[in-house]
Scaffold this motif. Structure first.
Motif, short mmCIF file in Angstrom:
data_model
loop_
_atom_site.label_atom_id
_atom_site.label_comp_id
_atom_site.label_asym_id
_atom_site.label_seq_id
_atom_site.Cartn_x
_atom_site.Cartn_y
_atom_site.Cartn_z
N ASN A 139 0.79 -1.23 0.00
CA ASN A 139 0.00 0.00 0.00
C ASN A 139 0.82 1.28 0.00
O ASN A 139 0.30 2.36 0.30
CB ASN A 139 -0.99 0.01 1.17
CG ASN A 139 -0.35 0.25 2.52
OD1 ASN A 139 0.88 0.35 2.64
ND2 ASN A 139 -1.17 0.33 3.56
N ALA B 264 -4.29 -7.03 3.79
CA ALA B 264 -5.14 -5.84 3.74
C ALA B 264 -4.35 -4.65 3.20
O ALA B 264 -3.19 -4.45 3.55
CB ALA B 264 -5.66 -5.51 5.13
N ILE C 270 -5.85 -1.37 3.21
CA ILE C 270 -6.22 -0.22 4.01
C ILE C 270 -6.98 -0.70 5.25
O ILE C 270 -7.42 -1.85 5.32
CB ILE C 270 -7.10 0.79 3.24
CG1 ILE C 270 -8.45 0.15 2.86
CG2 ILE C 270 -6.39 1.32 2.00
CD1 ILE C 270 -9.47 1.15 2.36
N GLY C 271 -7.13 0.20 6.22
CA GLY C 271 -7.88 -0.08 7.42
C GLY C 271 -8.42 1.19 8.02
O GLY C 271 -8.58 2.21 7.33
N THR D 94 -8.60 5.02 6.16
CA THR D 94 -9.93 5.56 5.83
C THR D 94 -10.21 6.83 6.62
O THR D 94 -10.84 7.75 6.11
CB THR D 94 -11.04 4.52 6.07
OG1 THR D 94 -10.99 4.08 7.43
CG2 THR D 94 -10.91 3.34 5.13
N VAL E 22 -9.37 -5.39 3.03
CA VAL E 22 -9.24 -4.37 4.07
C VAL E 22 -9.09 -5.07 5.41
O VAL E 22 -9.23 -6.29 5.52
CB VAL E 22 -10.47 -3.43 4.10
CG1 VAL E 22 -10.63 -2.72 2.76
CG2 VAL E 22 -11.75 -4.21 4.45
N SER F 71 -12.38 -4.31 9.99
CA SER F 71 -13.73 -4.30 9.43
C SER F 71 -14.79 -3.96 10.46
O SER F 71 -15.83 -3.38 10.12
CB SER F 71 -14.05 -5.64 8.77
OG SER F 71 -13.94 -6.70 9.71
N CYS G 294 -16.55 2.55 2.00
CA CYS G 294 -15.40 1.71 1.73
C CYS G 294 -15.88 0.42 1.11
O CYS G 294 -16.59 -0.37 1.76
CB CYS G 294 -14.63 1.43 3.02
SG CYS G 294 -13.16 0.40 2.77
N ALA H 249 -14.72 -3.15 -0.90
CA ALA H 249 -13.56 -4.02 -1.09
C ALA H 249 -14.04 -5.45 -1.32
O ALA H 249 -15.24 -5.73 -1.29
CB ALA H 249 -12.63 -3.94 0.12
#
Length: 205
Positions: free
Chosen positions: A59, A86, A88-89, A93, A110, A113, A123, A125
């Motif tokens: 990322n 993952a 993003i998280g 965000t 991601v 969650s 979001c 995914a």
């Protein structure tokens, strides 16, 4: 080419319509397959694509893209559909939301969650996984990307809701909006005919 005010008005208008209506009027061709919302959906996401292409599970270039986010951008990430790490998280965000982004669309996984599901920041995914990303690159920003089999160009309008995500160019968006409004009116009449017990024919979808 529409100016910035016209584009902003178009984006706002598309928020009132579901992705199935939009997709139907794009010859049912564009549309990301396999992506779902991880947020608490409260209306449609709509904005302009800030595109990112990255290698599987990495990322670094998403972090770089966050420094370029402008209000109303949807960060669209081509993560090759990889679900093993993952991308993003909650932190990323939150950064995007604080900078005025309209949402994230990630062709990948991601994490966090539970936290994402409690919030309304859009979001989309493929899945969730606890494993974190690499941060080595390579990648690219503001290039054509493919998410869920859908081609997205930088600056395209992106709309997402409970049914999925669709993207389309600004050129022709006004005509698309008119077609969507016309179909909504037709479907409203069909629903009325059902309630009044006068519906007589199948409506092709």
């Amino acid at each position: 080419m529409a100016d910035a005010v016209q584009v902003s008005e178009l984006i706002q208008a598309f928020r009132a319509f579901g992705t199935p209506l939009i997709s139907d009027n794009l010859a049912r061709v564009p549309g990301a397959v396999g992506l779902r919302p991880f947020h608490r959906v409260s209306g449609a996401m709509a904005g302009r694509a800030l595109t990112v292409r990255t290698r599987e599970g990495d990322n670094q270039f998403i972090h770089r893209a966050l420094d370029l986010v402008r209000p109303g951008d949807v960060v669209v990430v081509d993560g090759c559909g990889y679900e093993g790490r993952a991308l993003i998280g909650e932190i990323m965000t939150s950064v995007a939301a604080s900078r005025g982004a309209a949402g994230f669309v990630v062709d990948g996984a991601v994490r966090d969650s539970g936290a994402l599901g409690k919030g309304t920041f859009p979001c989309f995914a493929r899945s969730a996984i606890h494993l974190g990303p690499y941060k080595d690159g390579p990648g690219a920003i503001n290039v054509p990307v493919c998410v869920g089999g859908m081609l997205v160009h930088p600056g395209d309008i992106v709309v997402g809701d409970e049914d999925g995500v669709v993207a389309f160019p600004v050129a022709g968006a006004a005509e698309l909006l008119a077609a969507v409004k016309a179909q909504e009116a037709r479907e409203a009449e069909i629903m009325l005919s059902i309630r009044e017990n006068r519906y007589q024919g199948a409506y092709a979808r």
